[in-house]
Scaffold this motif. Structure first.
Motif, mmCIF file in Angstrom:
data_model
loop_
_atom_site.group_PDB
_atom_site.id
_atom_site.type_symbol
_atom_site.label_atom_id
_atom_site.label_comp_id
_atom_site.label_asym_id
_atom_site.label_seq_id
_atom_site.Cartn_x
_atom_site.Cartn_y
_atom_site.Cartn_z
ATOM 1 N N ARG A 25 99.214 59.019 -7.735
ATOM 2 C CA ARG A 25 98.965 57.697 -8.312
ATOM 3 C C ARG A 25 100.269 56.941 -8.542
ATOM 4 O O ARG A 25 100.339 55.722 -8.341
ATOM 5 N N HIS A 26 101.297 57.664 -8.978
ATOM 6 C CA HIS A 26 102.601 57.021 -9.168
ATOM 7 C C HIS A 26 103.127 56.485 -7.836
ATOM 8 O O HIS A 26 103.672 55.373 -7.778
ATOM 9 N N GLU A 27 102.960 57.250 -6.769
ATOM 10 C CA GLU A 27 103.420 56.808 -5.456
ATOM 11 C C GLU A 27 102.630 55.597 -4.978
ATOM 12 O O GLU A 27 103.186 54.659 -4.389
ATOM 13 N N ILE A 28 101.321 55.578 -5.238
ATOM 14 C CA ILE A 28 100.494 54.424 -4.872
ATOM 15 C C ILE A 28 100.952 53.181 -5.637
ATOM 16 O O ILE A 28 101.067 52.088 -5.060
ATOM 17 N N ASP A 29 101.226 53.332 -6.937
ATOM 18 C CA ASP A 29 101.702 52.193 -7.736
ATOM 19 C C ASP A 29 103.021 51.655 -7.183
ATOM 20 O O ASP A 29 103.240 50.439 -7.116
ATOM 21 N N ARG A 30 103.899 52.562 -6.786
ATOM 22 C CA ARG A 30 105.187 52.138 -6.248
ATOM 23 C C ARG A 30 105.001 51.382 -4.933
ATOM 24 O O ARG A 30 105.636 50.343 -4.698
ATOM 25 N N LEU A 31 104.122 51.893 -4.090
ATOM 26 C CA LEU A 31 103.849 51.220 -2.819
ATOM 27 C C LEU A 31 103.180 49.871 -3.046
ATOM 28 O O LEU A 31 103.457 48.900 -2.327
ATOM 29 N N ASP A 32 102.280 49.789 -4.032
ATOM 30 C CA ASP A 32 101.638 48.502 -4.346
ATOM 31 C C ASP A 32 102.682 47.460 -4.730
ATOM 32 O O ASP A 32 102.593 46.294 -4.321
ATOM 33 N N ASP A 33 103.670 47.874 -5.503
ATOM 34 C CA ASP A 33 104.745 46.947 -5.884
ATOM 35 C C ASP A 33 105.512 46.469 -4.650
ATOM 36 O O ASP A 33 105.842 45.286 -4.523
ATOM 37 N N ASP A 34 105.792 47.398 -3.745
ATOM 38 C CA ASP A 34 106.510 47.037 -2.520
ATOM 39 C C ASP A 34 105.687 46.095 -1.660
ATOM 40 O O ASP A 34 106.202 45.105 -1.108
ATOM 41 N N ILE A 35 104.387 46.392 -1.529
ATOM 42 C CA ILE A 35 103.506 45.552 -0.709
ATOM 43 C C ILE A 35 103.420 44.139 -1.283
ATOM 44 O O ILE A 35 103.471 43.149 -0.551
ATOM 45 N N LEU A 36 103.287 44.047 -2.617
ATOM 46 C CA LEU A 36 103.225 42.740 -3.262
ATOM 47 C C LEU A 36 104.487 41.939 -2.990
ATOM 48 O O LEU A 36 104.419 40.746 -2.651
ATOM 49 N N LEU A 38 106.638 42.238 -0.493
ATOM 50 C CA LEU A 38 106.708 41.862 0.921
ATOM 51 C C LEU A 38 105.700 40.768 1.252
ATOM 52 O O LEU A 38 106.000 39.845 2.025
ATOM 53 N N PHE A 39 104.505 40.843 0.677
ATOM 54 C CA PHE A 39 103.478 39.833 0.948
ATOM 55 C C PHE A 39 103.930 38.467 0.447
ATOM 56 O O PHE A 39 103.790 37.448 1.129
ATOM 57 N N GLN A 40 104.498 38.437 -0.772
ATOM 58 C CA GLN A 40 104.960 37.160 -1.315
ATOM 59 C C GLN A 40 106.138 36.606 -0.524
ATOM 60 O O GLN A 40 106.260 35.387 -0.339
ATOM 61 N N ARG A 92 94.291 40.169 9.623
ATOM 62 C CA ARG A 92 93.550 38.909 9.663
ATOM 63 C C ARG A 92 93.680 38.198 8.327
ATOM 64 O O ARG A 92 93.876 36.979 8.262
ATOM 65 N N GLU A 93 93.548 38.950 7.237
ATOM 66 C CA GLU A 93 93.670 38.357 5.905
ATOM 67 C C GLU A 93 95.087 37.852 5.662
ATOM 68 O O GLU A 93 95.289 36.748 5.142
ATOM 69 N N ILE A 94 96.077 38.649 6.032
ATOM 70 C CA ILE A 94 97.471 38.254 5.823
ATOM 71 C C ILE A 94 97.781 36.969 6.579
ATOM 72 O O ILE A 94 98.389 36.033 6.037
#
Length: 248
Positions: A25-36, A38-40, A92-94
């Motif tokens: 879960r910690h790794e998923i949270d870290r990746l979510d932060d990275d994805i956010l 990069l998306f922004q 497609r969403e991105i």
């Protein structure tokens, strides 16, 4: 008076499974932060694309089906085979949210009996950022697209041969199709012909039009001697008796 306190329960020792789950879960949270992040950053670049000095201008919508197809193909080719469908949907969403930073994507959808499949196809193609509206008839959808206000997604129907009117609307081009073996709905809009994705040409032609030796041709619909077809030959963009767009 002596007060006896109940002993505090001993803390349970985390199991190996608990530690693994916490770490995951910690790794998923870290990746979510990275994805956010990069998306922004990607959205910020999309803003700059729309304002670039060499950005497309004129009577066409700021749609680049060729660029979208190239990006999607590149991402899917790098994805694991069992994750290709998920990657395609995500991109497609991105892409849709990136386009929304440049212009509000409005889509009028028409289908003769119910709009579930056509709406679902349009939503998957243009993403959640697009505004989808039901058109009362195919002419209204085509008029909307012809005015350059957005795009139209129209189902193919033997009772409503709307596609014959594409020859009288040279500013409109088919730029995508939705269906399994063959398209059962088409997306049209004021798209620059030079920005159409490579793929099978969509044609509206009279009778058995000749598109060259060895050209594969698949009929999609007919009406009073006219035929809507997919052709795998390089039909010239200015051919008057046929070309109305492409389907990748």
């Amino acid at each position: 008076m002596t007060v006896t306190l109940a002993p505090r329960p001993a803390l349970a020792t985390p199991s190996a499974d608990d530690l693994t789950l916490s770490a995951l879960r910690h790794e998923i949270d870290r990746l979510d932060d990275d994805i956010l992040d990069l998306f922004q950053r990607r959205l910020a670049l999309a803003d700059r694309v729309g304002k670039a000095k060499d950005a497309p201008a004129g009577p066409h919508l700021p749609l680049r089906p060729d660029r979208e197809a190239a990006v999607l193909a590149r991402m899917v080719s790098q994805a694991r085979p069992d994750q290709a469908t998920a990657v395609a949907g995500l991109w497609r969403e991105i892409v849709g949210w990136g386009l929304a930073r440049q212009t509000a994507t409005q889509v009028h959808v028409w289908a003769p009996v119910g709009t579930g499949r056509a709406f679902d196809a349009a939503r998957r193609r243009f993403g959640q950022a697009a505004r989808l509206t039901q058109a009362h008839d195919p002419e209204a959808a085509l008029d909307f697209a012809a005015h350059g206000d957005g795009v139209a997604v129209l189902a193919l129907s033997a009772d409503h041969p709307w596609w014959t009117g594409l020859r009288d609307r040279p500013g409109l081009k088919v730029f995508d199709g939705f269906g399994e073996a063959a398209p059962r709905a088409l997306a049209v809009g004021r798209v620059d012909p030079a920005a159409l994705a490579s793929g099978r040409r969509v044609t509206v032609s009279a009778g058995g039009a000749d598109f060259g030796p060895g050209a594969g041709r698949w009929g999609l619909a007919t009406d009073r001697g006219w035929t809507l077809s997919l052709v795998d030959a390089a039909v010239p963009l200015d051919r008057l008796d046929g070309f109305v767009g492409t389907v990748g």
